[in-house]
Write an enzyme that holds these catalytic residues in place. Sequence first.
Site, PDB file in Angstrom:
ATOM      1  N   LEU A   1       0.846  -1.193   0.000  1.00  0.00           N
ATOM      2  CA  LEU A   1       0.000   0.000   0.000  1.00  0.00           C
ATOM      3  C   LEU A   1       0.879   1.239   0.000  1.00  0.00           C
ATOM      4  CD1 LEU A   1      -2.647  -1.166   2.611  1.00  0.00           C
ATOM      5  CD2 LEU A   1      -2.748  -1.347   0.117  1.00  0.00           C
ATOM      6  N   HIS A   2       0.414   2.281  -0.703  1.00  0.00           N
ATOM      7  CA  HIS A   2       1.217   3.501  -0.827  1.00  0.00           C
ATOM      8  C   HIS A   2       0.314   4.721  -0.887  1.00  0.00           C
ATOM      9  CE1 HIS A   2       0.190   4.114  -5.079  1.00  0.00           C
ATOM     10  NE2 HIS A   2       0.186   2.794  -5.160  1.00  0.00           N
ATOM     11  N   ASP A   3       0.937   5.905  -0.827  1.00  0.00           N
ATOM     12  CA  ASP A   3       0.177   7.156  -0.826  1.00  0.00           C
ATOM     13  C   ASP A   3       0.257   7.915  -2.152  1.00  0.00           C
ATOM     14  OD1 ASP A   3       2.767   8.121  -0.813  1.00  0.00           O
ATOM     15  OD2 ASP A   3       2.558   9.246   1.067  1.00  0.00           O
TER      16      ASP A   3
ATOM     17  N   GLY B   1      -4.033   3.685  -8.394  1.00  0.00           N
ATOM     18  CA  GLY B   1      -2.708   3.516  -7.785  1.00  0.00           C
ATOM     19  C   GLY B   1      -2.293   2.060  -7.791  1.00  0.00           C
TER      20      GLY B   1
END
Length: 119
Positions: free
Chosen positions: A41-43, A81
Amino acid sequence: MIKYEATVTGVGPLVSEFTQAGILVLFRQGAPEEVAEFAILHDGQTLHSPLAAGDQIQLGAETFQILAVGEVANSILAALGHLVLKFNGQTSPELPGDVCVENRPLPTIAAGMNLKIVA
């Protein structure tokens, strides 16, 4: 030129099984729980320019060359994303969402790690 930039915010408990197969599955934070189990998971938010063969992916201190980009990989990255990186050394993606990367050992992925895709 930076095409995409993010910071890893979480690593699902099944990610190691995928990394052993040379695959990283990235998803913007907020992914459904069943996806988050095997995803990094990333921003990241904005795809500034489409990914293309010859671009470089920086994972922490490691840099890998992109060899092929599936026909829907850019639209999925921009919308969700979501990115499937396959470290298989192939110059033709198996699936339309795949991004093929040079075949080298993957770094250990951890929260706080930076991810950049550059031209």
